[in-house]
Design a protein around this motif. Structure first.
Motif, PDB file in Angstrom:
ATOM      1  N   GLU A   1      18.742 -22.352 -10.839  1.00 39.32           N
ATOM      2  CA  GLU A   1      19.044 -23.116  -9.622  1.00 39.32           C
ATOM      3  C   GLU A   1      19.632 -22.215  -8.550  1.00 39.32           C
ATOM      4  OE1 GLU A   1      22.260 -26.478  -8.135  1.00 39.32           O
ATOM      5  OE2 GLU A   1      21.639 -26.478 -10.252  1.00 39.32           O
ATOM      6  N   VAL A   2      20.519 -21.305  -8.952  1.00 41.17           N
ATOM      7  CA  VAL A   2      21.111 -20.360  -8.011  1.00 41.17           C
ATOM      8  C   VAL A   2      20.023 -19.547  -7.326  1.00 41.17           C
ATOM      9  CG1 VAL A   2      22.501 -18.258  -7.840  1.00 41.17           C
ATOM     10  CG2 VAL A   2      23.335 -20.200  -9.170  1.00 41.17           C
ATOM     11  N   ALA A   3      19.069 -19.063  -8.100  1.00 37.08           N
ATOM     12  CA  ALA A   3      17.987 -18.256  -7.534  1.00 37.08           C
ATOM     13  C   ALA A   3      17.210 -19.045  -6.494  1.00 37.08           C
ATOM     14  CB  ALA A   3      17.057 -17.786  -8.655  1.00 37.08           C
ATOM     15  N   ALA A   4      16.882 -20.286  -6.793  1.00 36.38           N
ATOM     16  CA  ALA A   4      16.121 -21.109  -5.858  1.00 36.38           C
ATOM     17  C   ALA A   4      16.912 -21.401  -4.585  1.00 36.38           C
ATOM     18  CB  ALA A   4      15.719 -22.416  -6.537  1.00 36.38           C
ATOM     19  N   ARG A   5      18.202 -21.647  -4.726  1.00 40.20           N
ATOM     20  CA  ARG A   5      19.027 -22.017  -3.565  1.00 40.20           C
ATOM     21  C   ARG A   5      19.353 -20.836  -2.667  1.00 40.20           C
ATOM     22  NH1 ARG A   5      23.973 -25.476  -5.853  1.00 40.20           N
ATOM     23  NH2 ARG A   5      24.606 -25.309  -3.665  1.00 40.20           N
ATOM     24  N   THR A   6      19.270 -19.622  -3.192  1.00 38.43           N
ATOM     25  CA  THR A   6      19.664 -18.447  -2.404  1.00 38.43           C
ATOM     26  C   THR A   6      18.483 -17.569  -1.999  1.00 38.43           C
ATOM     27  OG1 THR A   6      20.224 -17.337  -4.489  1.00 38.43           O
ATOM     28  CG2 THR A   6      22.026 -18.336  -3.256  1.00 38.43           C
ATOM     29  N   GLY A   7      17.260 -18.057  -2.204  1.00 36.65           N
ATOM     30  CA  GLY A   7      16.108 -17.362  -1.657  1.00 36.65           C
ATOM     31  C   GLY A   7      15.463 -16.310  -2.530  1.00 36.65           C
ATOM     32  N   TYR A   8      15.837 -16.253  -3.816  1.00 34.80           N
ATOM     33  CA  TYR A   8      15.155 -15.345  -4.735  1.00 34.80           C
ATOM     34  C   TYR A   8      13.863 -16.008  -5.210  1.00 34.80           C
ATOM     35  CZ  TYR A   8      19.518 -12.682  -4.960  1.00 34.80           C
ATOM     36  OH  TYR A   8      20.624 -11.926  -4.643  1.00 34.80           O
ATOM     37  N   ALA A   9      12.873 -15.178  -5.569  1.00 31.73           N
ATOM     38  CA  ALA A   9      11.600 -15.722  -6.028  1.00 31.73           C
ATOM     39  C   ALA A   9      11.779 -16.522  -7.312  1.00 31.73           C
ATOM     40  CB  ALA A   9      10.592 -14.593  -6.237  1.00 31.73           C
ATOM     41  N   ASP A  10      12.648 -16.044  -8.202  1.00 36.60           N
ATOM     42  CA  ASP A  10      12.917 -16.721  -9.461  1.00 36.60           C
ATOM     43  C   ASP A  10      14.158 -16.092 -10.087  1.00 36.60           C
ATOM     44  OD1 ASP A  10      12.000 -14.258 -10.463  1.00 36.60           O
ATOM     45  OD2 ASP A  10       9.998 -15.039 -10.836  1.00 36.60           O
ATOM     46  N   GLN A  11      14.530 -16.559 -11.262  1.00 35.08           N
ATOM     47  CA  GLN A  11      15.738 -16.037 -11.909  1.00 35.08           C
ATOM     48  C   GLN A  11      15.600 -14.558 -12.251  1.00 35.08           C
ATOM     49  OE1 GLN A  11      17.280 -18.450 -15.110  1.00 35.08           O
ATOM     50  NE2 GLN A  11      18.417 -16.751 -16.012  1.00 35.08           N
ATOM     51  N   ALA A  12      14.391 -14.124 -12.611  1.00 34.08           N
ATOM     52  CA  ALA A  12      14.190 -12.708 -12.933  1.00 34.08           C
ATOM     53  C   ALA A  12      14.436 -11.833 -11.709  1.00 34.08           C
ATOM     54  CB  ALA A  12      12.780 -12.493 -13.466  1.00 34.08           C
ATOM     55  N   HIS A  13      14.021 -12.313 -10.538  1.00 36.64           N
ATOM     56  CA  HIS A  13      14.259 -11.581  -9.289  1.00 36.64           C
ATOM     57  C   HIS A  13      15.757 -11.476  -9.024  1.00 36.64           C
ATOM     58  CE1 HIS A  13      13.728 -11.467  -4.619  1.00 36.64           C
ATOM     59  NE2 HIS A  13      14.051 -10.292  -5.113  1.00 36.64           N
ATOM     60  N   LEU A  14      16.460 -12.572  -9.211  1.00 37.72           N
ATOM     61  CA  LEU A  14      17.911 -12.571  -9.048  1.00 37.72           C
ATOM     62  C   LEU A  14      18.560 -11.553  -9.987  1.00 37.72           C
ATOM     63  CD1 LEU A  14      20.759 -13.721  -8.340  1.00 37.72           C
ATOM     64  CD2 LEU A  14      20.324 -15.520 -10.018  1.00 37.72           C
ATOM     65  N   THR A  15      18.146 -11.548 -11.234  1.00 36.69           N
ATOM     66  CA  THR A  15      18.730 -10.636 -12.215  1.00 36.69           C
ATOM     67  C   THR A  15      18.473  -9.183 -11.841  1.00 36.69           C
ATOM     68  OG1 THR A  15      18.542 -12.264 -13.993  1.00 36.69           O
ATOM     69  CG2 THR A  15      18.700  -9.953 -14.647  1.00 36.69           C
ATOM     70  N   ARG A  16      17.253  -8.867 -11.409  1.00 32.66           N
ATOM     71  CA  ARG A  16      16.930  -7.487 -11.013  1.00 32.66           C
ATOM     72  C   ARG A  16      17.772  -7.052  -9.828  1.00 32.66           C
ATOM     73  NH1 ARG A  16      11.653  -9.290 -11.555  1.00 32.66           N
ATOM     74  NH2 ARG A  16      11.405  -9.349  -9.275  1.00 32.66           N
ATOM     75  N   ASP A  17      17.902  -7.928  -8.842  1.00 34.16           N
ATOM     76  CA  ASP A  17      18.632  -7.567  -7.626  1.00 34.16           C
ATOM     77  C   ASP A  17      20.110  -7.345  -7.922  1.00 34.16           C
ATOM     78  OD1 ASP A  17      17.575  -7.115  -4.983  1.00 34.16           O
ATOM     79  OD2 ASP A  17      18.997  -8.619  -4.250  1.00 34.16           O
ATOM     80  N   VAL A  18      20.694  -8.232  -8.722  1.00 37.92           N
ATOM     81  CA  VAL A  18      22.103  -8.081  -9.073  1.00 37.92           C
ATOM     82  C   VAL A  18      22.305  -6.807  -9.875  1.00 37.92           C
ATOM     83  CG1 VAL A  18      24.015  -9.056 -10.400  1.00 37.92           C
ATOM     84  CG2 VAL A  18      22.609 -10.547  -8.968  1.00 37.92           C
ATOM     85  N   ARG A  19      21.402  -6.517 -10.808  1.00 33.97           N
ATOM     86  CA  ARG A  19      21.535  -5.304 -11.611  1.00 33.97           C
ATOM     87  C   ARG A  19      21.481  -4.052 -10.732  1.00 33.97           C
ATOM     88  NH1 ARG A  19      20.606  -4.351 -17.067  1.00 33.97           N
ATOM     89  NH2 ARG A  19      19.538  -6.357 -17.317  1.00 33.97           N
ATOM     90  N   GLU A  20      20.595  -4.045  -9.733  1.00 34.84           N
ATOM     91  CA  GLU A  20      20.486  -2.886  -8.842  1.00 34.84           C
ATOM     92  C   GLU A  20      21.741  -2.697  -7.999  1.00 34.84           C
ATOM     93  OE1 GLU A  20      16.979  -3.127  -6.469  1.00 34.84           O
ATOM     94  OE2 GLU A  20      15.614  -3.158  -8.195  1.00 34.84           O
ATOM     95  N   LEU A  21      22.330  -3.781  -7.525  1.00 33.94           N
ATOM     96  CA  LEU A  21      23.484  -3.691  -6.642  1.00 33.94           C
ATOM     97  C   LEU A  21      24.808  -3.577  -7.398  1.00 33.94           C
ATOM     98  CD1 LEU A  21      22.454  -6.404  -4.030  1.00 33.94           C
ATOM     99  CD2 LEU A  21      22.529  -3.943  -3.634  1.00 33.94           C
TER     100      LEU A  21
END
Length: 236
Positions: free
Chosen positions: A202-222
């Motif tokens: 739900e967080v991923a959808a509400r904050t503009g990430y393509a999906d939860q995997a995208h959210l996880t990758r972005d957080v891991r990089e930052l």
């Protein structure tokens, strides 16, 4: 021990290190004016990725976190010159840093050391900000728009700049371009929602990430670790 307090135009914080290990400090687009009982006065530049802060047991810290775009007016240097760095304040202010260090040392030698030291830092920051004519208003406007999820192109159009011109101004104000700032602010928005109990999908959808995997990758990089690691309760 860590505590923070929002004050007009900044956040004051203080901590005492347990010496248990490095503390992961996530990027936030801000610059911090710092005092350490061991290292003295420092400046923390805007980070692109998480900074691992290491302290000695019992080391006391006081910080004044300046909002995105405000730090350059207070410190007198472009944010990009401080990107991903921790530098002695004396490197920027010379003798004035020594005078400030004496005032902070005196304040932290008394009861209520954290409030006293933070008040000194805040007074100096406000005085320097007034002398500089205030922060560039573009900084607050751009950061606020990007924090809501606005695109870089839409933000540039709203402030009357081309994308390249906005990139140049952003490097001076934030230390990096608007796309990087937008990623950082989106990550922090997502983590705030997750800490409030929202599932990661739900967080991923509400904050503009393509999906939860995208959210996880972005957080891991930052942040250097996945969101589940950041959201896990502290051990013990």
């Amino acid at each position: 021990m860590y505590s923070e307090q929002a004050v007009r135009g900044a956040v004051r914080w203080a901590s005492v290190s347990s010496g248990a290990g490095p503390v992961r400090v996530l990027p936030d687009g801000c610059l911090d004016l710092l005092w350490s009982s061991r290292a003295g006065l420092l400046v923390a530049g805007p980070d692109r990725t998480a900074h691992l802060s290491r302290s000695a047991p019992g080391e006391r810290w006081i910080g004044l976190r300046l909002p995105p775009g405000v730090g350059p007016a207070v410190l007198g240097v472009p944010a990009e010159e401080l990107r991903d760095q921790r530098v002695p304040l004396a490197d920027l202010w010379g003798r004035a840093a020594g005078d400030l260090a004496e005032r902070v040392e005196a304040a932290t030698a008394r009861p209520g050391w954290s409030a006293g030291g933070a008040t000194v830092l805040q007074e100096v920051a406000r005085a320097r900000l007034r002398a500089a004519g205030g922060p560039d208003p573009l900084g607050a406007h751009v950061a606020a728009r990007l924090a809501t999820g606005a695109t870089v192109a839409a933000t540039a159009a709203e402030v009357g700049l081309g994308v390249r011109a906005l990139h140049r101004r952003s490097r001076l104000l934030f230390g990096y371009g608007p796309k990087t700032l937008a990623r950082i602010l989106r990550m922090r928005r997502a983590l705030d929602l997750a800490r409030g109990g929202a599932p990661l999908a739900e967080v991923a959808a509400r904050t503009g990430y393509a999906d939860q995997a995208h959210l996880t990758r972005d957080v891991r990089e930052l942040a250097g670790v996945p969101p589940t690691r950041l959201l896990a309760p502290p051990a013990g």
